[in-house]
Structure formats: structure tokens, C-alpha cells
Design an enzyme around this catalytic site. Structure first.
Site, PDB file in Angstrom:
ATOM      1  CG  HIS A  29       4.549 156.252  43.661  1.00  0.00           C
ATOM      2  ND1 HIS A  29       5.897 156.514  43.697  1.00  0.00           N
ATOM      3  CD2 HIS A  29       4.379 155.170  42.857  1.00  0.00           C
ATOM      4  CE1 HIS A  29       6.539 155.626  42.935  1.00  0.00           C
ATOM      5  NE2 HIS A  29       5.643 154.803  42.423  1.00  0.00           N
ATOM      6  CG  HIS A  69       4.644 153.256  46.540  1.00  0.00           C
ATOM      7  ND1 HIS A  69       4.603 151.981  47.040  1.00  0.00           N
ATOM      8  CD2 HIS A  69       3.354 153.630  46.373  1.00  0.00           C
ATOM      9  CE1 HIS A  69       3.347 151.592  47.170  1.00  0.00           C
ATOM     10  NE2 HIS A  69       2.570 152.578  46.781  1.00  0.00           N
ATOM     11  CB  ILE A 190      -5.358 150.587  42.655  1.00  0.00           C
ATOM     12  CG1 ILE A 190      -6.826 150.823  42.310  1.00  0.00           C
ATOM     13  CG2 ILE A 190      -4.460 151.114  41.533  1.00  0.00           C
ATOM     14  CD1 ILE A 190      -7.270 150.235  40.981  1.00  0.00           C
ATOM     15  CG  HIS A 264       0.130 153.017  41.776  1.00  0.00           C
ATOM     16  ND1 HIS A 264       1.487 153.124  41.616  1.00  0.00           N
ATOM     17  CD2 HIS A 264      -0.064 152.145  42.794  1.00  0.00           C
ATOM     18  CE1 HIS A 264       2.104 152.355  42.495  1.00  0.00           C
ATOM     19  NE2 HIS A 264       1.181 151.752  43.219  1.00  0.00           N
ATOM     20  CD  GLU A 420      14.951 129.947  55.056  1.00  0.00           C
ATOM     21  OE1 GLU A 420      15.275 128.751  55.123  1.00  0.00           O
ATOM     22  OE2 GLU A 420      13.862 130.345  54.562  1.00  0.00           O
ATOM     23  CG  HIS A 482      20.833 121.728  50.857  1.00  0.00           C
ATOM     24  ND1 HIS A 482      19.819 121.408  49.988  1.00  0.00           N
ATOM     25  CD2 HIS A 482      20.267 121.742  52.098  1.00  0.00           C
ATOM     26  CE1 HIS A 482      18.691 121.226  50.657  1.00  0.00           C
ATOM     27  NE2 HIS A 482      18.936 121.429  51.940  1.00  0.00           N
TER      28      HIS A 482
END
Length: 690
Positions: A29, A69, A190, A264, A420, A482
Site C-alpha cells: 500500500h 497496511h 479515502i 490506496h 471488552e 449468555h
């Protein structure tokens, strides 16, 4: 803050090194490195403190590239700065076993702090790094001795800004007022799909203001080097907030298609590259070029960092003479050593001790360890009373200015809130900082929210401990939403993750001992809500082998082996008694609390636990997936659970001694004429390879 032609040449050098490496590998990239090169150059030549000769210097500034990247940007900087990343390494970008993999990994590349790639993770790691610095500074710094005073710098892009884990972590950082953290938002608008206008139109700076961050906006980050540096200097003066600097950059700066989705990660046109090199004053026919003045500029900065490290070493030596105990402890932690006699403090149990849940035996271990292991840093995602993660003497990690009880940055217990995923990712950052061992709790079912970060714990080889309570249908009335059934199979499948499901207190103590002493392996404690009896034949030492025979019979008389974990193990003990007393069938009972540790034992030991000639039935009130490695037949729960009192739910699905007996009898009958080979007797063990 003047900038010279050498600075401009250096910025173009970073860009062209990235382009040449990506072109050579035909993969990567280039867009983000082109736009971020000015910021990166400023950071590595004027802002960050580091020593390329000793990349693990504890008081170095931390740099995190969350949009991983764009890693050729970081690799180019590491090469220029004198780290052990050679020009040949740059040429081998994205090649097998190189120091320059497709996304940053700390064990592969000197100077990389955390593994980034899945977007948002690095940003949350950076917040964990900042937490670690704040805690250690509060713990060790004394008047005249700022032993720990580094900053954390993080670059992230639109993709990270969209990910939920980054939003959770940004909220936590704002609450904690981490003024040692400066994050740079690469606002190039972008992503892979093209303009962010198709999916993302919020004002990120205003969002971060709402989180409690100080914010700055650089309107022209392609050219205005002085304002970029000035914004960083202003951020250094902020005393009560983390800082966001939003930089409006142009992705693929200098290319014909700059500012579009085409740069990109798309292929780079040869003519476009040549034109760019000519414009930058480089020979279009040459590749991997570093001008002499650029090399000298970066070498000078590296020497400054080496000198600062030496001055810090001298300061630490003086500190240790005046603060002997603290200095000795810090040296120990930096060396990666544990206090002596750690195993001696582990709680042990006998069969006459009362039945208690393994979430409670976990709490007992934490309380015992924290007294002798000052690097233990606890926490929970808003489930502290249920997870039993906070020891009685714990002080909360909180900014002192908000006056929450006796909380301060020296506190060793973090309230992560209902976050979490951020908790897990922040723990990775805390562990990556060094000198600390983070633990964090939630319900086992909700570790699925955090699975992206848990996977990176294993990939990154960091020592974090996940405490996952309420591990099965045994949690009862909360019902299927759960009650985890598939979660254990998921995490057992993750390489380099020790997953423990202990059946009693001794097995819990063993799990924590191996978790603490395994320096490059994260661990997960899968713990019961309901009370479990203390086993008559368990010991910490036996459990440390991952699996052992808990109830045996005379040689040649066993007709079945029952193998189990956690809350179902006691059912197997009761079932073995029924089989013997009512059916005349002798049954061996094996506890297998950690598959990964058991797999590391030699074959002779494993064959002794699960021998040839005896059919084996596994019993676990969760998915049977994976149990074929250790049993011939499986009794589990390959469906969702049910809401009700836990004993009623267990009875509904026949997880009672009689249910185990019924399946054991069927297993004995099926194998009566052809005694099977041991399930661990195989031509090779794929899961045990390095």
C-alpha cells in the site's frame, strides 16, 4: 523550527523507499506512506526518543502505526534511523521470513512495538502503552528522578476511526486523561471503497473532543511542516488530556491519481513512478537510494537517542543508590525476571475443603500473587464482582484529579467499562510496554466481542491473562444469549493461546502459574459460576502437565476412560462410581484442563494418560468440536442452551451422572470387540509443531 532542503529530500526519500519496495514485491500500500511522510519525518528526526542499538530501552518513546497496511513507511524510517533493518530487508518487503512482513509484527522487526493490521487494534494498543507508562511513572518516579517519562505516538487512519475497538479505547483514554498520548489522524478521506463520503461523514475531531481529548487540525499536512511540529509541541504542554492531531493529507501525494481510491493499494504505473522521482530530484533509473545528507541527518538523530539512553542509565544507577528497593525491583522487571518462590504462594486445596466456583479460586490466586508480584495489573470490563478480579487491597487506576475514592495512576486495578474489545487490545499494549502483566475479566460469552484482540495477543506473543467466567450453561437463568457453547472450541483453535478450564482450586493455581511464567504466550482462564468440589487426587504439580489421571484402576481392568474438564469433571467421578457399583464396569477418569499444555508433554506421558486398548468418552457441556483428538466418543452440547436454574438446565441436557453413565455404557458396548488405539497415538502431531 526551520526546515531545509535536506528535510525535503528526506521526506521524498521515505516516499521513494516505500514505492521501490512495494514495486519490487508487487504488493503493498503506497498511498498512505506518500501522504504521511512529512509527519513521519518530523517525528523521527525532531520528536521521538529512541535508541536503535537497544530497541527495548524501557523509557523510549513508543511509536505505533495503527494503519499497519502503510508499514513500508515504518520500515523506511527504521532503516534510516539505524535499526537492524537493512536495505536488503527493504528489498525483501513482503517476502517469506523477512524482517519486513506485510503488516508490522514486533517479533519480526526491531523497532516495531505492537502487531498492527486489523484496523483499530494499534490505536487501542497505543492507549494500553500509555496506561503502562502512567502506572510505572506513578510507581517508580521520585523527586529529582523521572525514571519513566516517555510519550506514546500513534498514527491512525479513516479505517481505524470507523472500527468500534478504536472508539471504545478512545473513550477510555479520555476518561483516564492520558496526556502522555498523542494520536495523529491521517484524514485523507479515502478507503478501499473510494471516498469516505460513501460511508463516513462524521467530524472525527469533534467526536474526540466529546471523548475528552485535546484536538488540533492541520489544514495542509502535505506542506506545512512547521505547523505540524508546532502542534506536537503544543500537545506536549497539555497536562490533563490525550491529544488528537488531525492532519489533512493527500493519499498518494505526487502521483497523477493522488487523492483517489486508486492509489490506496492499486498497482503503481512505471511512468508515474519515474515522473515522481524526477520531480523529487532523484534519478528515475535508480532504486532504493538514500542521499548522503539524509543519511547523516538520521544518523545524527540516532546518536542523540543513544546519548539520551546513556544519560538515562546513569540516572537509573543514581536512583537505585538512593531508592534501593524500588531500583532493584525495576531492574528485575526490565530483565524479565520473576520474584523467587512464586509457586510457594499459590493456594492449594484438599478434598475436605468446601466447594467453591473456579471464578472464586481464581480470585484467591490473584490475591495471593498480587502480594509478591507487583507487576500484576488487574481489571474487568464492568463485571468486577462477578469475575472476582479485584483483590481486597487493590487501589483503582484512575487520574487523581477526578477524586474517585483513593484511585490514582499508581493503582493496580483498571475499570475498563463495558468495553471488552478495547480492554483486550489495551492489555496487549500494557504487556508490550514491558515490566507489567495485565489481567482482565469478562463473561466467557463476551470474549467473542474481544476475539480480534485476543487473536493478536497470541500472534504478538505477549503475556496477557484473560479471565472468562460464567463459562457454560451452568450460569443458568440468563439463558442462551449468555451461555457460551461454541466459544471454547474457537479459542482452543487459536495458536499460541493457553486455554485453561480448571475443575478445582489446584488446577486454577496451576493455570495461573503457567500463565505467569510463560513469557511469550497469552492465557485464558475459563471459569465456572457454580460451586465445584475440590478433587481428591488433584495437585498443582499434576495440573501443570495439562492433563493427568485423577482416578485410575488396576492395570488391565479398565473398560473405559472418561475425560473431562471444568464443571463436568465431578460428574465423571460420580459416573465412575455408578459404573463400578451398579454395572461392574471399571472406569478411569482423566482431567484435561489445558489441551495446549498437555500436547507439549512427551508421548509416553500422554499415552499413559490416554492409553491404547481402552475406549475414551469425553464429557464437556460445550461444543464437541476438537474432542476427537482426545476421545473416541464425545458427549457435549452442539446446540444453544436454555434459561433456567443451572441444575435444571444440566438435567434437561442430561449432564448428570446418569447421563454420563448411559453414554459410557453405549461406548463400552460399541468397542467391546475391537479395543481402539489411543486417540493420541498418531503418525505426527500437527498441532505440536513450532
Amino acid at each position: 523550527m526551520s526546515y531545509t532542503e535536506t528535510d525535503k529530500r528526506a521526506i521524498n526519500t521515505i516516499r521513494l523507499l516505500a514505492i521501490d519496495a512495494i514495486t519490487r514485491s508487487n504488493s503493498g500500500h503506497a498511498g498512505a506512506p506518500m501522504g504521511l511522510a512529512p509527519l513521519a519525518h518530523i517525528l523521527f528526526t525532531r520528536i521521538t526518543n529512541f535508541n536503535p542499538r537497544e530497541p527495548k530501552w524501557i523509557n523510549r518513546d513508543r511509536f505505533v502505526l495503527s494503519n499497519g497496511h502503510a508499514c513500508m513507511l515504518q520500515y523506511a524510517l527504521l532503516h534510516l534511523s539505524g535499526y537492524d533493518v537493512s536495505m536488503e530487508d527493504l528489498k525483501r518487503f513482503r517476502s517469506l521470513d523477512s524482517k519486513t512482513p506485510g503488516h508490522p509484527e514486533p517479533h519480526a522487526t526491531p523497532g516495531v512495538e505492537v502487531t498492527t493490521g486489523p484496523l483499530g487494534q494499534g490505536f487501542a494498543n497505543a492507549i494500553g502503552l500509555a496506561v503502562a507508562e502512567k502506572h510505572l511513572a506513578a510507581e517508580f518516579n521520585q523527586p529529582g528522578f523521572d525514571i519513566i517519562d516517555n510519550h506514546v505516538y500513534c498514527i491512525f487512519g479513516d479505517g481505524c476511526a470507523m472500527e468500534g475497538v478504536a472508539s471504545e479505547a478512545a473513550s477510555a483514554a479520555g476518561h483516564l486523561r492520558l496526556n502522555n498520548l498523542i494520536a495523529f489522524y491521517d484524514n485523507n478521506k479515502i478507503t478501499i471503497d473510494g471516498s469516505t463520503s460513501c460511508a463516513f461523514t462524521e467530524d472525527v475531531a469533534k467526536r474526540f473532543q466529546a471523548y475528552g481529548w485535546h484536538t488540533e487540525v492541520i489544514e495542509d499536512a502535505d506542506h506545512d511542516l512547521q505547523e505540524i511540529e508546532a502542534a506536537i509541541r503544543r500537545a506536549h504542554k497539555v497536562t490533563d488530556k490525550p491529544c488528537l492531531i488531525s492532519l489533512k493529507t493527500t493519499i498518494g501525494f505526487g502521483f497523477k491519481r493522488q487523492g483517489t481510491g486508486g492509489v490506496h493499494s492499486g498497482p503503481l504505473a512505471v511512468d508515474d513512478i519515474k515522473a515522481l522521482k524526477i520531480t523529487a530530484g532523484f534519478d528515475p533509473e535508480q532504486t532504493f537510494v538514500v542521499p548522503e545528507d539524509v543519511e547523516e541527518l538520521y544518523q545524527k538523530r540516532a546518536q542523540e537517542g543513544i546519548q539520551k539512553h546513556k544519560q538515562w542509565d546513569d540516572l537509573l544507577a543514581q536512583y537505585s543508590q538512593k531508592h534501593t528497593s524500588a531500583g532493584s525491583d525495576l531492574y528485575r522487571r526490565i530483565a524479565g525476571l520473576l520474584p523467587e518462590g512464586l509457586q510457594k504462594v499459590l493456594p492449594t486445596y484438599s478434598s475436605i475443603d468446601k466447594a467453591i466456583a473456579t471464578r472464586q479460586t481464581s480470585g484467591n490466586v490473584l490475591n495471593a500473587l498480587q502480594a509478591v508480584l507487583p507487576e500484576l495489573l488487574g481489571g474487568s470490563a464492568d463485571l468486577t464482582p462477578s469475575n472476582n478480579t479485584r483483590w481486597p487491597s487493590a487501589i483503582d487506576f484512575q487520574p487523581p484529579s477526578i477524586h474517585l475514592g483513593d484511585g490514582n495512576f499508581g493503582g493496580r486495578y483498571i475499570h475498563y467499562g463495558v468495553r471488552e474489545h478495547a480492554m483486550a487490545a489495551m492489555m496487549n499494549g500494557v504487556a508490550a510496554y514491558g515490566t507489567l502483566i495485565p489481567t482482565g475479566g469478562t463473561f466467557f460469552n463476551f470474549t467473542s466481542y474481544a476475539s480480534g484482540a485476543i487473536r493478536l495477543s497470541a500472534l504478538s506473543r505477549v503475556r496477557v491473562i484473560y479471565i472468562a467466567t460464567h463459562d457454560s450453561i451452568g450460569l443458568g437463568e440468563d439463558g442462551p444469549t449468555h451461555q457460551p457453547v461454541e466459544t471454547l472450541a474457537h479459542f482452543r483453535a487459536v495458536p499460541n493461546l493457553m486455554v485453561w478450564r480448571p475443575a478445582d482450586g489446584n488446577e486454577t493455581s496451576a493455570a495461573y502459574y503457567l500463565a505467569i511464567t510463560s513469557m511469550e504466550t497469552p492465557s485464558m482462564m475459563v471459569l465456572s459460576r457454580q460451586n465445584l468440589p475440590q478433587l481428591g487426587n488433584s495437585t498443582v504439580e499434576k495440573a501443570m502437565r495439562g492433563g493427568y489421571v485423577a482416578a485410575d484402576v488396576e492395570d488391565g481392568k479398565a473398560r473405559i476412560t472418561l475425560v473431562s474438564t471444568g464443571s463436568e469433571f465431578c460428574l465423571c467421578i460420580d459416573a465412575a462410581l455408578i459404573l463400578r457399583n451398579e454395572h461392574g464396569i471399571q472406569a478411569r477418569v482423566v482431567s484435561l484442563p489445558c489441551w495446549d499444555v498437555f500436547d507439549r508433554q512427551d508421548k509416553e506421558y500422554r499415552m499413559g494418560v490416554l492409553p491404547d486398548g481402552i475406549p475414551c468418552l469425553s464429557v464437556e457441556v460445550l461444543s464437541t468440536y476438537g474432542w476427537e483428538r482426545y476421545s473416541h466418543e464425545q458427549f457435549g452440547l452442539n446446540r444453544f442452551g436454555a434459561s433456567g436454574a443451572y441444575k435444571d438446565v444440566y438435567k434437561k441436557f442430561e449432564f448428570i451422572p446418569e447421563g454420563v453413565v448411559k453414554r459410557a455404557l453405549a461406548t463400552v458396548e460399541y468397542y467391546k470387540d475391537w479395543p481402539p488405539r489411543s486417540p493420541v497415538s498418531r503418525a505426527f502431531q500437527q498441532w505440536n509443531e513450532t
